[in-house]
Design a protein around this motif. Structure first.
Motif, PDB file in Angstrom:
ATOM      1  N   MET A 135       0.828  -1.211   0.000  1.00 41.83           N
ATOM      2  CA  MET A 135       0.000   0.000   0.000  1.00 41.83           C
ATOM      3  C   MET A 135       0.864   1.264   0.000  1.00 41.83           C
ATOM      4  SD  MET A 135      -2.906  -1.261   2.695  1.00 41.83           S
ATOM      5  CE  MET A 135      -3.983   0.166   2.544  1.00 41.83           C
ATOM      6  N   SER A 136       1.888   1.280   0.851  1.00 43.01           N
ATOM      7  CA  SER A 136       2.753   2.467   0.868  1.00 43.01           C
ATOM      8  C   SER A 136       3.579   2.545  -0.409  1.00 43.01           C
ATOM      9  CB  SER A 136       3.640   2.485   2.115  1.00 43.01           C
ATOM     10  OG  SER A 136       4.537   1.394   2.115  1.00 43.01           O
ATOM     11  N   GLY A 137       3.983   1.396  -0.934  1.00 38.41           N
ATOM     12  CA  GLY A 137       4.682   1.380  -2.226  1.00 38.41           C
ATOM     13  C   GLY A 137       3.807   1.920  -3.340  1.00 38.41           C
ATOM     14  N   ARG A 138       2.526   1.578  -3.304  1.00 40.76           N
ATOM     15  CA  ARG A 138       1.587   2.101  -4.308  1.00 40.76           C
ATOM     16  C   ARG A 138       1.483   3.613  -4.187  1.00 40.76           C
ATOM     17  NH1 ARG A 138      -3.945   3.225  -4.567  1.00 40.76           N
ATOM     18  NH2 ARG A 138      -4.765   3.014  -6.688  1.00 40.76           N
ATOM     19  N   ALA A 139       1.441   4.114  -2.957  1.00 40.54           N
ATOM     20  CA  ALA A 139       1.368   5.565  -2.752  1.00 40.54           C
ATOM     21  C   ALA A 139       2.598   6.247  -3.334  1.00 40.54           C
ATOM     22  CB  ALA A 139       1.242   5.882  -1.263  1.00 40.54           C
ATOM     23  N   LEU A 140       3.780   5.722  -3.035  1.00 36.18           N
ATOM     24  CA  LEU A 140       5.018   6.313  -3.557  1.00 36.18           C
ATOM     25  C   LEU A 140       5.091   6.220  -5.078  1.00 36.18           C
ATOM     26  CD1 LEU A 140       7.528   4.981  -0.878  1.00 36.18           C
ATOM     27  CD2 LEU A 140       6.601   7.309  -1.083  1.00 36.18           C
ATOM     28  N   THR A 141       4.588   5.131  -5.619  1.00 36.36           N
ATOM     29  CA  THR A 141       4.587   4.952  -7.071  1.00 36.36           C
ATOM     30  C   THR A 141       3.660   5.971  -7.734  1.00 36.36           C
ATOM     31  OG1 THR A 141       5.170   2.622  -6.874  1.00 36.36           O
ATOM     32  CG2 THR A 141       4.078   3.303  -8.919  1.00 36.36           C
ATOM     33  N   LEU A 142       2.488   6.165  -7.168  1.00 35.26           N
ATOM     34  CA  LEU A 142       1.565   7.161  -7.718  1.00 35.26           C
ATOM     35  C   LEU A 142       2.177   8.559  -7.660  1.00 35.26           C
ATOM     36  CD1 LEU A 142      -1.739   5.752  -6.214  1.00 35.26           C
ATOM     37  CD2 LEU A 142      -1.202   5.961  -8.669  1.00 35.26           C
ATOM     38  N   ILE A 143       2.866   8.855  -6.577  1.00 37.69           N
ATOM     39  CA  ILE A 143       3.551  10.146  -6.466  1.00 37.69           C
ATOM     40  C   ILE A 143       4.620  10.240  -7.548  1.00 37.69           C
ATOM     41  CG2 ILE A 143       5.059  11.544  -4.997  1.00 37.69           C
ATOM     42  CD1 ILE A 143       3.452  10.239  -2.585  1.00 37.69           C
ATOM     43  N   GLY A 144       5.373   9.149  -7.747  1.00 42.17           N
ATOM     44  CA  GLY A 144       6.394   9.114  -8.790  1.00 42.17           C
ATOM     45  C   GLY A 144       5.815   9.319 -10.177  1.00 42.17           C
ATOM     46  N   LEU A 145       4.582   8.914 -10.361  1.00 39.76           N
ATOM     47  CA  LEU A 145       3.897   9.099 -11.646  1.00 39.76           C
ATOM     48  C   LEU A 145       3.282  10.499 -11.780  1.00 39.76           C
ATOM     49  CD1 LEU A 145       2.157   5.620 -11.945  1.00 39.76           C
ATOM     50  CD2 LEU A 145       3.924   6.538 -13.481  1.00 39.76           C
ATOM     51  N   GLY A 173       3.266  17.600   2.943  1.00 36.95           N
ATOM     52  CA  GLY A 173       3.619  18.163   1.638  1.00 36.95           C
ATOM     53  C   GLY A 173       2.612  17.799   0.563  1.00 36.95           C
ATOM     54  N   LEU A 174       2.120  16.553   0.611  1.00 34.73           N
ATOM     55  CA  LEU A 174       1.113  16.129  -0.365  1.00 34.73           C
ATOM     56  C   LEU A 174      -0.190  16.884  -0.168  1.00 34.73           C
ATOM     57  CD1 LEU A 174       1.699  12.277  -0.392  1.00 34.73           C
ATOM     58  CD2 LEU A 174       2.105  13.867  -2.285  1.00 34.73           C
ATOM     59  N   LYS A 175      -0.564  17.100   1.088  1.00 31.06           N
ATOM     60  CA  LYS A 175      -1.793  17.858   1.356  1.00 31.06           C
ATOM     61  C   LYS A 175      -1.652  19.284   0.843  1.00 31.06           C
ATOM     62  CE  LYS A 175      -3.572  15.253   5.259  1.00 31.06           C
ATOM     63  NZ  LYS A 175      -3.907  15.232   6.676  1.00 31.06           N
ATOM     64  N   ALA A 176      -0.493  19.899   1.080  1.00 28.62           N
ATOM     65  CA  ALA A 176      -0.268  21.269   0.606  1.00 28.62           C
ATOM     66  C   ALA A 176      -0.279  21.304  -0.920  1.00 28.62           C
ATOM     67  CB  ALA A 176       1.051  21.802   1.152  1.00 28.62           C
ATOM     68  N   GLU A 177       0.362  20.304  -1.550  1.00 26.45           N
ATOM     69  CA  GLU A 177       0.423  20.268  -3.006  1.00 26.45           C
ATOM     70  C   GLU A 177      -0.960  20.089  -3.622  1.00 26.45           C
ATOM     71  OE1 GLU A 177       2.310  17.449  -6.517  1.00 26.45           O
ATOM     72  OE2 GLU A 177       3.296  17.498  -4.566  1.00 26.45           O
ATOM     73  N   THR A 178      -1.729  19.159  -3.075  1.00 31.26           N
ATOM     74  CA  THR A 178      -3.053  18.933  -3.651  1.00 31.26           C
ATOM     75  C   THR A 178      -4.005  20.075  -3.354  1.00 31.26           C
ATOM     76  OG1 THR A 178      -3.689  17.569  -1.739  1.00 31.26           O
ATOM     77  CG2 THR A 178      -2.812  16.409  -3.650  1.00 31.26           C
ATOM     78  N   ASN A 179      -3.843  20.750  -2.205  1.00 32.92           N
ATOM     79  CA  ASN A 179      -4.677  21.919  -1.918  1.00 32.92           C
ATOM     80  C   ASN A 179      -4.349  23.059  -2.858  1.00 32.92           C
ATOM     81  OD1 ASN A 179      -6.086  20.692   0.133  1.00 32.92           O
ATOM     82  ND2 ASN A 179      -4.763  21.468   1.760  1.00 32.92           N
ATOM     83  N   SER A 180      -3.068  23.276  -3.159  1.00 31.27           N
ATOM     84  CA  SER A 180      -2.708  24.351  -4.076  1.00 31.27           C
ATOM     85  C   SER A 180      -3.171  24.045  -5.498  1.00 31.27           C
ATOM     86  CB  SER A 180      -1.191  24.610  -4.054  1.00 31.27           C
ATOM     87  OG  SER A 180      -0.491  23.524  -4.581  1.00 31.27           O
ATOM     88  N   GLU A 181      -3.208  22.767  -5.886  1.00 29.15           N
ATOM     89  CA  GLU A 181      -3.719  22.393  -7.199  1.00 29.15           C
ATOM     90  C   GLU A 181      -5.215  22.659  -7.289  1.00 29.15           C
ATOM     91  OE1 GLU A 181      -2.652  18.321  -7.908  1.00 29.15           O
ATOM     92  OE2 GLU A 181      -0.523  18.765  -8.072  1.00 29.15           O
ATOM     93  N   GLU A 182      -5.932  22.430  -6.183  1.00 30.03           N
ATOM     94  CA  GLU A 182      -7.368  22.664  -6.178  1.00 30.03           C
ATOM     95  C   GLU A 182      -7.680  24.158  -6.295  1.00 30.03           C
ATOM     96  OE1 GLU A 182      -8.838  20.834  -2.622  1.00 30.03           O
ATOM     97  OE2 GLU A 182      -8.416  18.811  -3.341  1.00 30.03           O
ATOM     98  N   GLU A 183      -6.803  25.001  -5.749  1.00 32.44           N
ATOM     99  CA  GLU A 183      -7.031  26.442  -5.798  1.00 32.44           C
ATOM    100  C   GLU A 183      -6.851  26.996  -7.202  1.00 32.44           C
ATOM    101  OE1 GLU A 183      -4.403  28.037  -2.862  1.00 32.44           O
ATOM    102  OE2 GLU A 183      -5.492  27.114  -1.208  1.00 32.44           O
TER     103      GLU A 183
END
Length: 184
Positions: A135-145, A173-183
């Motif tokens: 599960m954590s590997g999937r998360a890191l992979t999605l981030i890598g993508l 950092g992911l929360k900040a990144e996705t929040n800034s993308e939503e804005e």
């Protein structure tokens, strides 16, 4: 006779031999995950996490265990080609064993081949839904993508099972990144 089959397997492809069903460790894994969630500190959680690995890395039979162990030794020695060959053989021999897919995905991830890693991680999770490492590997992979929102969601799912994962430090950092993308 069992040992002869083992050595024949190491020499080449197995013909006529099938992998037994993977051991069902869902009850002890579930109990360990509950212990991790209640762990008072990171050190305690790491000890419990090491116990989890004993279950994840418990292959269905001696042949599969040897392939898994050999592939992991090769991966640890940065022999990615050799490790991938072993994990390909493990997945071919034991297609219902989650750790074969997880380890093959890890080799792909280390080579930054995120496209190859993702389907293996998804298969590992389908076979073992509480496989926190996959599960954590999937998360890191999605981030890598470059899929930060999906990566954040996948990481949150992994952290719900094990809040002490080292990857937890990525969440702010992911929360900040996705929040800034939503804005935008």
């Amino acid at each position: 006779m069992k040992h002869l089959a083992f050595f024949l397997f190491l020499a080449g492809p197995v013909t006529g031999q099938t992998c037994p069903e993977a051991p069902d460790h869902s009850a002890p894994v579930g109990a360990l995950l509950l212990q991790i969630q209640e762990a008072p500190d990171e050190t305690s959680a790491k000890i419990i996490s090491n116990e989890l690995w004993e279950y994840y890395a418990d292959a269905p039979d001696d042949v599969a265990q040897e392939i898994l162990d050999r592939g992991m030794r090769k991966r640890a020695a940065w022999d990615f080609l050799g490790a991938e060959e072993d994990f390909n053989a493990l997945v071919a021999y034991c297609p219902e064993y989650a750790e074969g897919y997880n380890q093959r995905a890890f080799v792909s991830f280390l080579q930054q081949d995120f496209q190859a890693a993702l389907p293996d991680l998804e298969r590992a999770i389908a076979l073992s839904p509480d496989h926190v490492a996959a599960m954590s590997g999937r998360a890191l992979t999605l981030i890598g993508l470059g899929q930060a929102e999906e990566g954040k969601s996948a990481l949150e799912q992994a952290l719900a099972l094990n809040p002490w994962l080292p990857e937890r430090s990525l969440l702010p950092g992911l929360k900040a990144e996705t929040n800034s993308e939503e804005e935008l």
